[in-house]
Design an enzyme around this catalytic site. Structure first.
Site, mmCIF file in Angstrom:
data_model
loop_
_atom_site.group_PDB
_atom_site.id
_atom_site.type_symbol
_atom_site.label_atom_id
_atom_site.label_comp_id
_atom_site.label_asym_id
_atom_site.label_seq_id
_atom_site.Cartn_x
_atom_site.Cartn_y
_atom_site.Cartn_z
ATOM 1 N N CYS A 1 -4.136 -7.759 0.101
ATOM 2 C CA CYS A 1 -3.996 -6.525 -0.636
ATOM 3 C C CYS A 1 -5.170 -5.598 -0.368
ATOM 4 O O CYS A 1 -6.311 -5.956 -0.588
ATOM 5 C CB CYS A 1 -3.880 -6.790 -2.121
ATOM 6 S SG CYS A 1 -3.540 -5.272 -2.972
ATOM 7 N N GLY B 1 6.865 1.986 2.981
ATOM 8 C CA GLY B 1 8.038 2.840 3.183
ATOM 9 C C GLY B 1 8.373 3.004 4.656
ATOM 10 O O GLY B 1 7.690 2.453 5.517
ATOM 11 N N GLY C 1 9.013 -1.130 5.245
ATOM 12 C CA GLY C 1 9.854 0.032 5.500
ATOM 13 C C GLY C 1 11.325 -0.227 5.682
ATOM 14 O O GLY C 1 12.043 0.627 6.195
HETATM 15 C C1 LIG Z 1 3.776 -0.222 -5.749
HETATM 16 C C2 LIG Z 1 3.551 -1.403 -4.843
HETATM 17 C C3 LIG Z 1 2.945 -2.556 -5.342
HETATM 18 C C4 LIG Z 1 2.715 -3.661 -4.526
HETATM 19 N N1 LIG Z 1 2.149 -4.796 -5.039
HETATM 20 C C5 LIG Z 1 1.986 -5.887 -4.250
HETATM 21 C C6 LIG Z 1 1.452 -7.112 -4.778
HETATM 22 O O1 LIG Z 1 1.169 -7.227 -5.976
HETATM 23 N N2 LIG Z 1 1.287 -8.166 -3.933
HETATM 24 C C7 LIG Z 1 1.622 -8.084 -2.610
HETATM 25 O O2 LIG Z 1 1.461 -9.065 -1.893
HETATM 26 N N3 LIG Z 1 2.144 -6.958 -2.092
HETATM 27 C C8 LIG Z 1 2.327 -5.860 -2.871
HETATM 28 N N4 LIG Z 1 2.866 -4.713 -2.329
HETATM 29 C C9 LIG Z 1 3.227 -4.666 -0.908
HETATM 30 C C10 LIG Z 1 4.725 -4.878 -0.699
HETATM 31 O O3 LIG Z 1 5.128 -6.145 -1.161
HETATM 32 C C11 LIG Z 1 5.092 -4.733 0.788
HETATM 33 O O4 LIG Z 1 4.337 -5.659 1.543
HETATM 34 C C12 LIG Z 1 4.824 -3.343 1.338
HETATM 35 O O5 LIG Z 1 5.133 -2.378 0.372
HETATM 36 C C13 LIG Z 1 5.593 -3.047 2.628
HETATM 37 O O6 LIG Z 1 6.979 -3.117 2.435
HETATM 38 P P1 LIG Z 1 7.914 -1.845 2.098
HETATM 39 O O7 LIG Z 1 7.574 -0.785 3.095
HETATM 40 O O8 LIG Z 1 9.299 -2.356 2.197
HETATM 41 O O9 LIG Z 1 7.555 -1.425 0.720
HETATM 42 C C14 LIG Z 1 3.093 -3.597 -3.155
HETATM 43 C C15 LIG Z 1 3.703 -2.432 -2.658
HETATM 44 C C16 LIG Z 1 3.943 -1.347 -3.479
HETATM 45 C C17 LIG Z 1 4.602 -0.124 -2.904
#
Ligand SMILES: Cc1cc2nc3c(=O)[nH]c(=O)nc-3n(C[C@H](O)[C@H](O)[C@H](O)COP(=O)(O)O)c2cc1C
Ligand SMILES: Cc1cc2nc3c(=O)[nH]c(=O)nc-3n(C[C@H](O)[C@H](O)[C@H](O)COP(=O)(O)OP(=O)(O)OC[C@H]3O[C@@H](n4cnc5c(N)ncnc54)[C@H](O)[C@@H]3O)c2cc1C
Ligand code: FES
Lengths: 318, 216
Positions: free
Chosen positions: A145, A232, A259
């Site tokens: 993170c 995203g 994304g």
């Molecule tokens: C608002 C938000 C909170 C997130 N919180 C966590 C988290 O607590 N632990 C984690 O491993 N990833 C967290 N992520 C990352 C997502 O799980 C993911 O890896 C990342 O958003 C990329 O995927 P996406 O583009 O489909 O959102 C978070 C992402 C967002 C947008």
């Protein structure tokens, strides 16, 4: 029998394709999971979709003790994406077990708990408590993170420290252990291999990419935390490339995310070699995204005459 | 949460209050602030948009007369109270200039009393709406007959409101705003500080008791 295609799958739907996948000892009815932090603790989306249909539910990251998180603004939209700096706000492992698990146990969908700590000891503590809880099927370590200031991202960006923390957690749990990789590294293949060698049963990637937005009038960073994690559709090509590289570096299953908004996006990851995929930011834009993607993958397989999803995984052509 | 555009830029839905709801027709009243609201303003008749809602809570029902303090586009969130309870609202409505002063004729028709200010004095009294509001709250007439207060507007206005009423035991509800992503309580992006820690504005709010809010 003109409709029949290979493996007995037909467009008339006579034989449904097999979507179930195996990830580090965990059998999922389909490869589609929710991404941590974008699906709360499951309850938030239960009024929109049937949680029983998901491959797995991955919950918001938990630490041994509750966390307040960052001040606001915590989010800002960017071109085809968003930056977040939530600051890992969570209710803590204990409250999760007593308040949220009874709800999650009602569904016949595996629950994967994403967790983190400030140090190795906290990681071990969280893993231990979660592993002795009924109804938790797998653990996902957030070593990546980017939201925390000074020193936090080292777990996921330094091979030695990553090895230390994953090895320590491995000793504390018999549950399938997924290590979630940070994309903010020079060589994702190296980090994937370190995770495998340290005892991970699977890896997931990518977590968010560190980014920043500045308000030019005030000349201040827009996020209270100054920097945040990008997610995203904007990150998808990077994520696909990284998943492809990671798949070539390890033998353990890889879960791809970053994304994914619709079916074809998910298929890119699967073809690149991902055994499972996670849907994150897309849930915010379309709460039905997970279900539509499950249906979309099934339809794609029927159209392409693919009887078993395992034939599709890693089927990338030169 | 209203879809701003098809495709992924703008990506997120935008939070808008339900300004009016009648016979299956939902109306929004909004100010063009940036990309998302600009796109929404370009929608044409028969266009199809996605809406996620209604979400969150609403103002409690007033038992008798009540006071409304609205700043700028905050009027969108409180307007339905005037229609639902005609002739019962004392309205304090502030705006930057006369162009941004919306729905004034309707408010005058529906309210019991209306006081309007514009920052630039282009119409009505010049200055901030919190001033005449303060005078009313501190008047003997009000002290003898205190009324519940509902407010929506920029945070600085709400903060002034909280100091004006801080030593008075008044029922006061405010509707808060923050940038939102999911609108359903999942992302933890839209929090406000309360006496019991951070609360999600989209889920536990947007309407909060003013005494529960911790202002920075
Ligand atoms: C608002 C938000 C909170 C997130 N919180 C966590 C988290 O607590 N632990 C984690 O491993 N990833 C967290 N992520 C990352 C997502 O799980 C993911 O890896 C990342 O958003 C990329 O995927 P996406 O583009 O489909 O959102 C978070 C992402 C967002 C947008
Ligand atoms: C519960 C709720 C109800 C709302 N109801 C209404 C309404 O009825 N009518 C109306 O006109 N507006 C309303 N808003 C505000 C509206 O959501 C924002 O103006 C809109 O999201 C801005 O989007 P944009 O793409 O046009 O601007 P952007 O380009 O996203 O942003 C422009 C500027 O506004 C800031 N901003 C963006 N979103 C918000 C926000 N939610 N709160 C404060 N600042 C923000 C950004 O930081 C930036 O400085 C409401 C907000 C909330 C949370
Ligand atoms: S907007 Fe996601 S929690 Fe409120």
């Amino acid at each position: 029998m003109g409709l029949e295609k290979k493996n007995g799958v037909s467009k008339s739907g006579a034989g449904k394709p097999n979507l179930s996948v195996q990830i580090g000892g965990l059998k999922l009815k389909n490869p589609v999971m929710t991404a941590s932090g974008t699906f709360g603790y499951g309850e938030e989306y239960a009024e929109f979709i049937d949680l029983n249909r998901l491959g797995a539910i991955v919950v918001k990251g938990l630490s041994p003790l509750p966390r307040q998180g960052n001040p606001v603004p915590r989010i800002i939209e960017t071109p085809s994406g968003m930056l977040n700096a939530i600051g890992l706000q969570n209710i803590g492992v204990r409250a999760f077990i007593s308040e949220k698990m009874p709800f999650l146990r009602q569904f016949n969908t595996p629950v994967i708990v994403n967790f983190f700590g400030d140090n190795v000891c906290e990681f071990e503590q969280a893993a231990e408590e979660l592993s002795s809880t009924n109804g938790i099927h797998g653990l996902e370590m957030n070593i990546s993170c980017p939201n925390k200031q000074a020193g936090w991202s080292v777990f996921g960006t330094d091979p030695k420290i990553m090895n230390e923390v994953v090895t320590a957690v491995r000793k504390k749990t018999n549950l399938p252990l997924i290590v979630k990789l940070s994309p903010n590294v020079t060589s994702i293949a190296t980090m994937a291999k370190v995770a495998e060698d340290s005892g991970a049963d699977a890896i997931s990637l990518i977590n968010t990419l560190t980014g920043m937005v500045i308000d030019v009038r005030s000349r201040k960073p827009v996020l209270a935390n100054k920097i945040g994690g990008l997610s995203g559709p904007a990150v998808r090509p990077i994520a696909v490339r990284m998943v492809w590289e990671a798949c070539r570096a390890v033998k353990i299953p890889v879960i791809g995310l970053g994304g994914i908004m619709e079916t074809d996006d998910a298929l890119e990851f699967i073809i690149a070699g991902a055994s499972g995929i996670q849907i994150g930011t897309a849930n915010f834009i379309n709460p039905l995204a997970t279900i539509q993607i499950i249906e979309g993958i099934e339809n794609f397989m029927i159209d392409e005459g693919i009887g078993d999803i395992n034939e599709l995984i890693g089927s990338i052509r030169a | 949460m209203l879809e701003a555009a098809k495709g992924y830029d703008p990506l997120l839905k935008r939070p808008l209050s339900i300004f009016r709801y009648n016979d299956g027709i939902i109306q929004f009243l909004y100010r063009i602030r940036g990309k998302g609201t600009k796109c929404i303003s370009e929608l044409r008749k028969d266009d199809v948009v996605q809406l996620l809602g209604p979400l969150g809570n609403c103002y409690p029902q007033p038992s008798g007369d009540f006071i409304v303090l609205a700043g700028g586009i905050g009027i969108a969130s409180v307007f339905s109270l005037f229609e639902k309870y005609p002739g019962r609202a004392y309205v304090y409505c502030g705006s930057r200039n006369c162009e941004e002063l919306l729905m004034l004729e309707d408010i005058k028709r529906l309210a019991k009393e209306v006081c309007v200010t514009t920052d630039d004095g282009s119409v009505c009294r010049a200055g901030l709406i919190t001033e005449p509001f303060r005078e009313f709250i501190e008047s003997a007439a009000f002290s003898n007959n205190p009324l519940p207060i509902y407010a929506c507007g920029p945070n600085p206005m709400l903060q002034v409101l909280s100091t004006i009423i801080s030593d008075k035991k008044l029922e006061c509800h405010v509707s808060l705003e923050e940038v939102m992503a999911c609108g359903v309580g999942a992302c933890l992006g839209c929090v406000c500080k309360t006496k019991s820690g951070y609360s999600r504005i989209c889920k536990e709010g947007p309407v909060f008791k003013i005494e529960d809010i911790v202002w920075d």
